[in-house]
Design an enzyme around this catalytic site. Structure first.
Site, short mmCIF file in Angstrom:
data_model
loop_
_atom_site.label_atom_id
_atom_site.label_comp_id
_atom_site.label_asym_id
_atom_site.label_seq_id
_atom_site.Cartn_x
_atom_site.Cartn_y
_atom_site.Cartn_z
N ASP A 1 0.83 -1.19 0.00
CA ASP A 1 0.00 0.00 0.00
C ASP A 1 0.88 1.25 0.00
O ASP A 1 1.86 1.34 0.75
CB ASP A 1 -0.89 -0.03 1.25
CG ASP A 1 -1.79 1.18 1.36
OD1 ASP A 1 -2.68 1.32 0.52
OD2 ASP A 1 -1.60 1.96 2.30
N GLU B 1 1.61 -0.46 -5.06
CA GLU B 1 0.73 0.65 -5.38
C GLU B 1 1.67 1.84 -5.50
O GLU B 1 2.08 2.42 -4.49
CB GLU B 1 -0.31 0.86 -4.28
CG GLU B 1 -1.29 1.98 -4.61
CD GLU B 1 -2.28 2.22 -3.48
OE1 GLU B 1 -3.47 2.42 -3.76
OE2 GLU B 1 -1.86 2.22 -2.30
#
Length: 727
Positions: free
Chosen positions: A370, A408
C-alpha cells in the site's frame, strides 16, 4: 509481591568464593553460561523462544530511552505484572537495543508481556510516557484484555489492564507444513482481491455461521474460487489492528507481525495463527497462491493526537518522519496522520523482518504494498528516485527477492507509476489502465491510442528497451479495486454516495470515470438500462482479460455486487461492504461469462506473455487501418499465437452508440469461430465451442465486443482450444 529478577540474578551468585582452587586445576571445568545466556541477545528482535535452553530472549529497539522495563502478566491478572525486569544498560543494552534472557521456569507461568519506557521528551515525536503499557513492535500475537480501551491510550495517565499485550507463544506446538507446495502461476495468473471478513460475513454466504467472516470461512469458499478460475487471492490487510477504531478495510495497522485476531473463528490466544496457516495450506492445495495487501507506510497511532500503543512509546522520532510544521510535527504522506521513516535502518529492518516472517512462518506467496512510494522518501520527505535503500535490501534478500512483489506506486504526494518507481522488477497496480479503459467504455472521445497502449501491456510505462528491460507482466491491470466503485456501481452511478461514512460525502474519489447508463442507481432503473449495464460489465471483463499483463478484479464483480454507490466504505462493517451472495443466483449469466472468459484466457497463453506482443499483433479498425481520430470509438486487433503454440485471436471493439460493420482483415470467414459477442444474451454471449462465421464482415452491436478464434494447428481441436464444458 512482584519480584525484581535483576536482584534475583545478582543474589544467585552472592556469597560464592570465586578464588582460584589449585586442587581443581586438573578437573573438567564447569560449563559456563554464555554472555548471551547471562545478558540476553540483541538479535533477533521480539520475544524469541529458545527450545534447547527453555528460555525466552527479549529484545526491543529504543534508541533514546533512558529506562526500559519488561512486564510479564499471568492470564488471571492483566493489570498487575507478576514479574518486572528492569533492564540495566550496562548489562542489557547493545547499541540501541535493550535485551534480556529469562528461563521459562522463572517466569511463573506468564502468558503475556509488554514494556514500560521512559525518556526525555524533547519534541512532539519523542513521545515517551512511563505511564503507558507498550506493545512490542515485534509481537507476533496480540491479546486485547476484556477491558481494552482505546481512549486511555490517547489520554494522559496509565492504561494498565486496558492495553494490548504481546502473547508468549513460541514454546507451543508448531504447525505441520509437510506437503505444502507454493503455486507459481504465470500466464494463468488471475488476481482476485477480497476482504477476509466481508467475503463470507453475510448470512447468505453459504458458510457455516460459526465461520462466517473468518479465515476458516474462506476455506469453505475455495470450491467457488476454483470454479471461477482464480489462481491468486489478494487478501486486503490482515495485520493486527485496533478493534476499537473504525477501520473495516484494515489499512490502519497496529502491528506488522501478527494476524488480525478478530478474523479467527476461535478466541484462543494463538488461535488465529493456526487458523491462518490452515487457510494458506488449503489455498495451496487448491493451486491458489496467497498475496497479502500490506501496509508498512504508517500505523494506527496517528499524529500527535493519536494513541500511544507501541512505536511512539519506544521513541516516535525513531520510527516516524518529521514535519517542518511545528503545529503538525508528524509528516503525513499516508493521509492517516503519520508516515514511517524509511531512512532509518531499523525501520527498514523491521519491514524486511516482517516480510520474512509472513513468508517463512505463514507461507505467504507475495505482497501488495500500500502507498509504496513512501518507501522512496528520504528523512526530509523528498523522493529518492534512483536508489532508495529498502528496494535494494529486498532485492538482495534470497528469501524475498523471488516473491511476487506488487506496488501501489504512489502516495498522497507522489505518483511513480511505471519506470518512475524504484522497484525495477516489482509488479505495479496500473491506474492508467483503470482510468483509460473506464473512459473508453464510457464513451469518452480520443481514447483509441490510449486503449491500444493498455491492451498491448502499457509499454509506455514499462518499456522493454535495452536500458529498462521491463516485462509485460509487470503491469497489474484492473478496472476496479476496493478503493472506488464496484464494477456494477461503475455502470450504475455518476456520483458517489458516501453519506453514511460520516464525512458529508467529501471522502472518496471524485474522478470515477463512471457512467450510469442513463439512470442513477438501481431503484426504478428501466429494463433497457439494466440490460446495457450488464453488457458494459461484460465489456470491461473482456478488455481486462484480453489485455497483456496480469489481470485483477475485486470479489463480487463476477455477480454484480453493489455498494450502493459508496466508493469509500472503509468504515462500513455492514451490508454495504459484505458481499451479497444472493446476487450470485440472480446474476448467473454474468458469473458464467466471467468464468468462461477466465478459462479462455488461461487456455490462450498468447494473451499474457512475459514479453510484449511486438510482431505477433496486428491493429485494425472497422477496416484495414486504425481510426485514431478523436471521434473514433472502434478498434480491432489480431494476436497471432504461432510463436506460443497457440491459436489466433481476433477482437472487434465498438464503444460507439450505433452498430458498426467490421471487415475481418485476416483469413477467410470459414477460418474463424465466434466465441464472444457481449451483445448477445446468455448463453450466446460466450459460445462453448465456437460459432462458425458465414462471411468476412461482422455487425458489431452498439457498445459491444466480439472475439473470434482461428485454430492454427491440426493437433489442437476446436474443443481443446476452448474452455471445458461443465458436466
Amino acid at each position: 509481591m512482584v519480584e525484581d529478577l535483576n536482584n534475583r540474578i545478582d543474589q544467585s551468585s552472592a556469597g560464592k568464593d570465586h578464588s582460584f582452587d589449585a586442587s581443581l586445576a586438573g578437573a573438567s571445568p564447569q560449563k559456563r553460561r554464555t554472555w548471551a545466556q547471562t545478558e540476553g541477545s540483541p538479535l533477533p528482535l521480539g520475544a524469541t523462544w529458545i527450545a534447547e535452553e527453555q528460555t525466552f530472549n527479549f529484545a526491543v529497539y529504543a534508541e533514546h530511552a533512558e529506562s526500559v522495563t519488561l512486564l510479564l502478566y499471568s492470564a488471571y491478572d492483566l493489570a498487575t505484572p507478576i514479574l518486572r525486569f528492569q533492564f540495566d544498560f550496562v548489562r542489557n543494552k547493545s547499541g540501541r537495543i535493550w535485551h534480556c534472557r529469562l528461563p521459562l521456569n522463572e517466569m511463573r507461568g506468564a502468558r503475556y508481556y509488554a514494556y514500560e519506557v521512559s525518556g526525555q521528551v524533547v519534541s512532539e515525536l519523542h513521545t515517551f510516557d512511563p505511564d503507558k503499557v507498550l506493545l512490542d513492535p515485534y509481537a507476533n500475537c496480540v491479546f486485547f484484555p476484556p477491558d481494552f480501551d482505546r481512549k486511555l491510550a490517547i489520554a494522559p495517565g496509565p492504561n494498565a489492564g486496558k492495553a494490548p499485550l504481546g502473547v508468549l507463544t513460541g514454546h507451543r506446538v508448531t504447525f505441520d507444513w509437510s506437503g505444502d507446495v507454493a503455486p507459481r502461476p504465470e500466464s494463468e495468473a488471475i488476481i482476485y482481491e477480497l476482504h477476509v471478513k466481508g467475503f463470507t460475513r453475510n448470512r447468505n454466504s453459504g458458510v457455516r455461521p460459526s465461520r462466517a467472516g473468518t479465515y476458516s470461512g474462506l476455506v469453505e469458499k475455495i470450491p467457488y474460487l476454483k470454479e471461477l478460475g482464480i489462481t491468486v487471492v489478494e487478501l486486503m490487510p490482515v495485520f493486527q489492528r485496533d478493534p476499537q477504531e473504525a477501520d473495516y478495510w484494515g489499512y490502519m495497522p497496529l502491528n506488522f507481525f501478527s494476524p488480525h485476531a478478530q478474523y479467527a473463528s476461535t478466541r484462543d490466544d494463538d488461535g488465529q495463527h493456526l487458523e491462518f496457516r490452515e487457510m494458506v495450506k488449503a489455498f495451496h492445495q487448491a493451486g491458489i497462491a496467497v498475496v497479502l495487501d500490506v501496509v508498512y507506510n504508517h500505523t494506527c497511532e496517528g499524529d500527535y493526537r493519536g494513541p500511544i500503543y507501541s512505536f511512539k512509546g519506544f521513541g516516535g522520532a525513531g520510527y516516524y518522519m518529521h514535519s517542518s510544521d511545528a503545529t503538525s510535527p508528524y509528516a503525513n504522506y499516508s493521509g492517516t496522520g503519520n508516515t514511517l521513516n524509511f531512512s532509518q535502518p531499523h525501520v527498514r529492518k523491521m519491514v524486511t523482518d516482517s516480510l520474512r516472517y509472513w513468508k517463512n512462518e505463514m507461507h505467504i506467496d507475495g505482497f501488495r504494498f500500500d502507498l509504496a512510494s513512501v518507501f522512496s522518501r528520504n528523512a526530509d520527505g523528498s523522493l529518492n528516485w534512483g536508489d532508495a535503500p529498502i528496494f535494494n535490501e529486498i532485492a538482495a534478500d534470497p528469501e524475498l527477492g523471488l516473491l511476487k512483489l506488487i506496488a501501489e506506486p504512489w502516495d498522497t504526494g507522489a505518483y511513480q507509476l511505471g519506470r518512475g518507481f524504484p522497484g525495477l522488477t516489482w509488479l505495479q497496480w496500473n491506474a492508467r489502465f483503470r482510468d483509460d479503459v473506464r473512459r473508453f467504455v464510457k464513451g469518452d472521445p480520443g481514447m483509441i491510442p490510449h486503449l491500444m497502449r493498455r491492451i498491448y501491456g502499457s509499454d509506455d510505462l514499462f518499456p522493454d528497451s535495452r536500458a529498462d528491460a521491463y516485462h509485460a507482466y509487470q503491469t497489474v491491470n484492473y478496472v476496479d479495486s476496493h478503493d472506488g466503485f464496484t464494477l456494477y456501481d461503475l455502470v450504475s452511478y455518476n456520483q458517489k454516495n458516501n453519506w453514511k461514512n460520516g464525512h458529508d460525502n467529501q471522502d472518496g474519489m471524485n474522478e470515477n470515470y463512471s457512467w450510469n447508463c442513463g439512470h442513477e442507481g438501481n431503484a426504478g432503473a428501466p429494463d433497457s438500462v439494466l440490460a446495457l449495464r450488464r453488457k458494459q460489465v461484460k465489456n470491461f471483463c473482456c478488455l481486462l482479460l484480453l489485455s497483456n499483463g496480469i489481470p485483477m478484479f475485486r470479489a463480487g464483480d463476477e455477480f454484480l455486487n453493489t455498494q450502493f454507490g459508496n466508493n469509500n466504505p472503509y468504515n462500513q462493517d455492514n451490508e454495504i461492504s459484505w458481499l451479497d451472495w444472493s446476487q450470485l443466483q440472480a446474476n448467473q449469466d454474468i458469473f458464467r461469462f466471467f468464468k468462461k472468459m477466465i478459462a479462455f484466457r488461461k487456455s490462450h497463453p498468447s494473451l499474457c506473455r512475459s514479453r510484449f506482443w511486438r510482431d505477433d499483433v496486428s491493429w485494425y479498425g472497422i477496416g484495414p487501418t486504425v481510426d485514431l481520430s478523436p471521434d473514433s470509438r472502434s478498434l480491432a486487433f489480431c494476436v497471432h499465437g504461432a510463436s506460443q503454440a497457440d491459436d489466433d485471436i481476433y477482437v472487434m471493439i465498438n464503444a460507439y452508440w450505433h452498430e458498426l460493420q467490421f471487415q475481418i482483415q485476416e483469413g477467410a470467414s470459414k477460418d474463424w469461430l465466434r466465441i464472444v459477442d457481449t451483445a448477445l444474451p446468455a448463453p450466446g454471449d460466450f459460445s462453448e465451442f465456437g460459432s462458425p462465421l458465414q462471411q468476412s464482415t461482422y455487425q458489431v452491436a452498439p457498445r459491444s465486443i466480439v472475439v473470434l478464434v482461428r485454430v492454427r494447428t491440426k493437433a489442437r481441436s476446436v474443443e481443446n482450444s476452448l474452455p471445458e464444458r461443465n458436466h
